[in-house]
Write an enzyme that holds these catalytic residues in place. Structure first.
Site, short mmCIF file in Angstrom:
data_model
loop_
_atom_site.label_atom_id
_atom_site.label_comp_id
_atom_site.label_asym_id
_atom_site.label_seq_id
_atom_site.Cartn_x
_atom_site.Cartn_y
_atom_site.Cartn_z
N GLY A 101 8.20 -0.51 0.11
CA GLY A 101 7.80 -0.39 1.51
C GLY A 101 8.49 -1.44 2.37
O GLY A 101 9.36 -2.18 1.90
N ALA A 102 8.11 -1.50 3.63
CA ALA A 102 8.63 -2.51 4.55
C ALA A 102 7.63 -2.67 5.68
O ALA A 102 6.77 -1.81 5.88
CB ALA A 102 9.98 -2.10 5.11
N SER A 131 0.81 -1.22 0.00
CA SER A 131 0.00 0.00 0.00
C SER A 131 0.85 1.27 0.00
O SER A 131 0.36 2.34 -0.38
CB SER A 131 -0.94 -0.01 1.20
OG SER A 131 -0.22 -0.08 2.41
N THR A 132 2.11 1.19 0.42
CA THR A 132 2.99 2.37 0.37
C THR A 132 3.62 2.49 -1.02
O THR A 132 3.60 3.57 -1.62
CB THR A 132 4.08 2.28 1.46
OG1 THR A 132 3.49 1.82 2.67
CG2 THR A 132 4.73 3.63 1.69
N GLY A 157 7.70 -8.60 3.40
CA GLY A 157 6.97 -9.80 3.00
C GLY A 157 5.56 -9.86 3.51
O GLY A 157 4.84 -10.84 3.27
N GLU A 198 11.01 -9.06 -4.39
CA GLU A 198 11.47 -7.78 -3.83
C GLU A 198 12.94 -7.84 -3.48
O GLU A 198 13.69 -6.89 -3.72
CB GLU A 198 10.65 -7.43 -2.58
CG GLU A 198 9.21 -7.03 -2.89
CD GLU A 198 8.35 -6.83 -1.66
OE1 GLU A 198 7.33 -6.15 -1.77
OE2 GLU A 198 8.69 -7.37 -0.59
C1 5RP Z 1 5.32 -6.89 0.44
C2 5RP Z 1 6.12 -6.05 1.35
C3 5RP Z 1 5.61 -4.67 1.62
O1 5RP Z 1 6.58 -3.77 1.26
C4 5RP Z 1 5.31 -4.55 3.07
O2 5RP Z 1 4.41 -5.57 3.43
C5 5RP Z 1 4.72 -3.19 3.40
O3 5RP Z 1 3.43 -3.09 2.88
P1 5RP Z 1 2.52 -1.81 3.10
O4 5RP Z 1 3.23 -0.68 2.43
O5 5RP Z 1 1.22 -2.16 2.46
O6 5RP Z 1 2.39 -1.60 4.58
O7 5RP Z 1 7.15 -6.41 1.84
O8 5RP Z 1 5.86 -8.16 0.33
#
Ligand code: 5RP
Length: 222
Positions: free
Chosen positions: A84-85, A30-31, A97, A105
């Protein structure tokens, strides 16, 4: 809603590092979504780049938005990847993940000259591990692989989606592991040495820059 704005803020800042002629790695989640939207906006304004996607989801989004994609087989390296992370610590170690795309990624991050991580402030932590560590394993003999993971003092859960086992873009399972104690450097090696593990969500010494969007509308850079 406020949290989403913090994500958007960090994402749009990161896209300022994208320049003409670059090959750009697109993250997942989502980021990263906001970064992809911003890249598409800049392409409409004349930015000339090519992109590689870290998931089917981001590939579909890029296609919808008219971002030109190149297959991995046609490039030697990526100029910049924005992703993102789920958690980031002071040493720039990450857990990724949550969205299930960790393998691709990590391949993108490892081939990128610059890897920029975008998060909202809730994900910046003193100690990694509150967020369960996603580990991608092959379905073959998954019970045995999971038993070996348990020997590393973790509580594993096979990720589910709509009442079924979640399957990654690579046809594998994700096990979400809560560790009693998470030492990133030690676990990085230990988990990878278990046959059946394809990849895990610890990203150690891969990150060049972290951009944190804050709920008050400001940014912090690491
Ligand atoms: C996907 C990821 C995303 O970067 C992580 O889950 C962050 O997601 P979001 O930005 O939706 O919080 O590692 O595998």
């Amino acid at each position: 809603v406020i949290l989403l704005n913090a994500k958007k803020l960090a994402a749009e800042k990161a896209v300022e590092f994208v320049h003409n002629g670059m090959i750009v790695g697109l993250g997942t989640g989502s980021t990263a979504y906001y970064a992809i939207l911003k890249i598409a906006e800049r392409i409409k304004e004349g930015l000339n780049i090519q992109a590689v996607a870290s998931s089917k989801q981001s590939e579909d989004l890029a296609n919808q938005l008219g971002i030109p994609l190149v297959p991995f087989s046609e490039i030697d390296s990526i100029d910049i990847t924005i992703d993102g992370a789920d958690e980031v610590d002071h040493r720039f170690n990450l857990i990724k993940g949550g969205g299930g795309a960790l393998l691709r990624e990590k391949i993108l991050a490892a081939s990128s000259k610059k890897f920029i991580v975008i998060i909202d402030e809730s994900k910046f932590v003193n100690q990694l591990g509150k967020f369960p560590l996603p580990i991608e394993i092959v379905p073959f003999a998954s019970e045995l692989t999971i038993k070996k993971l348990e020997l590393l003092q973790c509580k594993p859960t096979i990720r589910q989606q709509s009442g079924k086992e979640y399957i990654t873009d690579n046809g594998n399972l994700i096990v979400d592991c809560v560790f009693e104690e998470l030492n990133p450097n030690v676990l990085n090696e230990q988990i990878k040495s278990i046959p059946g593990v394809v990849e895990h969500g610890l990203f150690i010494k891969m990150t060049d820059k972290v951009i944190i969007g804050k709920n008050d509308g400001t940014l912090r850079y690491l």
